[in-house]
Motif scaffolding. Structure first.
Motif, short mmCIF file in Angstrom:
data_model
loop_
_atom_site.label_atom_id
_atom_site.label_comp_id
_atom_site.label_asym_id
_atom_site.label_seq_id
_atom_site.Cartn_x
_atom_site.Cartn_y
_atom_site.Cartn_z
N ILE A 27 0.83 -1.20 0.00
CA ILE A 27 0.00 0.00 0.00
C ILE A 27 0.86 1.25 0.00
CG2 ILE A 27 -1.68 1.35 1.33
CD1 ILE A 27 -2.75 -1.31 2.44
N THR A 28 0.50 2.20 -0.86
CA THR A 28 1.13 3.52 -0.83
C THR A 28 0.06 4.59 -1.02
OG1 THR A 28 2.77 4.97 -1.85
CG2 THR A 28 1.66 3.43 -3.32
N VAL A 29 0.06 5.58 -0.16
CA VAL A 29 -0.90 6.69 -0.28
C VAL A 29 -0.29 7.71 -1.24
CG1 VAL A 29 -2.11 8.55 0.92
CG2 VAL A 29 -1.80 6.32 2.04
N THR A 30 -0.81 7.74 -2.45
CA THR A 30 -0.24 8.60 -3.49
C THR A 30 -0.88 9.99 -3.53
OG1 THR A 30 -1.78 7.64 -5.10
CG2 THR A 30 0.43 6.67 -4.97
N HIS A 31 -2.13 10.09 -3.04
CA HIS A 31 -2.82 11.38 -3.11
C HIS A 31 -3.75 11.57 -1.92
CE1 HIS A 31 -1.81 10.40 -7.33
NE2 HIS A 31 -1.55 11.69 -7.41
N PHE A 46 -4.71 11.42 -12.46
CA PHE A 46 -3.85 10.33 -12.00
C PHE A 46 -4.64 9.02 -11.90
CE2 PHE A 46 -2.36 14.32 -10.10
CZ PHE A 46 -1.05 14.35 -10.55
N THR A 47 -3.90 7.92 -11.91
CA THR A 47 -4.50 6.59 -11.75
C THR A 47 -4.47 6.20 -10.28
OG1 THR A 47 -3.79 5.91 -13.95
CG2 THR A 47 -4.37 4.17 -12.40
N VAL A 48 -5.62 5.79 -9.78
CA VAL A 48 -5.76 5.38 -8.38
C VAL A 48 -6.46 4.03 -8.34
CG1 VAL A 48 -6.95 5.92 -6.22
CG2 VAL A 48 -5.78 7.73 -7.47
#
Length: 209
Positions: A27-31, A46-48
């Protein structure tokens, strides 16, 4: 690695969620976003993979955002974060296609398990409120016979979907490959005219499958 978007109007809550979630290597919180409108702007650029969404937010709340996102990005998983007095919001969110809901009082293990459940095709519903919310989803809905022409295999899969099982759990229980389960799921959705797994689960319960 799963890319997570946190949608929560309180910065301190977002920070806490980010710390907890990123303890997991997948898991990474990108936004991050403060409301539904900001979340939509992010998705346009962006892709989420997964959204953890608060309900009560200014400008655009979690229900409105879920409705819009599921219409335009149906593959993005959405987990609603709620409180006990948000039961009605949780019901609405599930009807709009949310993949589950969790209480904000949940511990870190439960939070990460919910992400995995949603990403693997399951429904993450907090035990403490499921008993309160599911009857509201089904109230005034009498048990109906299934008029759609489903095969015995499809009915077996639909029953397990109604029990909240993931594709892997269904595959293991029915001795099928995950690919075969996914193919059956596509056929079931087409035959029933439903949009997603959440609606299928409600359909299964409503029709006493």
């Amino acid at each position: 690695m799963w890319r997570i978007l946190l949608v929560e109007d309180q910065a301190i809550v977002r920070q806490g969620l980010k710390v907890i979630l990123e303890q997991d290597k997948n898991i990474t919180v990108t936004h991050e976003a403060e409301n539904g409108a900001q979340a939509i702007e992010i998705l346009q650029k962006f892709t989420v993979d997964f959204i953890m969404m608060d309900v009560r937010m200014p400008i655009m709340n979690g229900i409105e955002a879920t409705r819009y996102i599921k219409k335009h990005w149906p593959d993005v998983k959405i987990l609603i974060l709620t409180t006990f007095n948000d039961d009605e919001y949780a019901v609405q969110a599930l009807k709009e296609g949310a993949n589950g809901f969790l209480l904000k009082t949940s511990d870190s293990k439960k939070l990460i398990e919910a992400v995995y459940s949603c990403m693997q095709g399951g429904m993450a519903i907090h035990d403490e409120v499921a008993a309160k919310v599911m009857p509201k989803l089904l109230q005034n809905a009498r048990k109906e016979e299934v008029t759609v022409d489903l095969t015995m295999r499809e009915l077996s899969i639909l029953k397990l979907v109604g029990e909240g099982k993931t594709n892997k759990e269904i595959a293991d229980e029915l001795f099928l490959s995950i690919g075969t389960v996914k193919n059956h799921m596509t056929q079931i959705l087409q035959k029933t005219g439903l949009r997603d797994r959440t609606q299928l689960a409600i359909y299964a319960v409503k029709h006493d499958i």
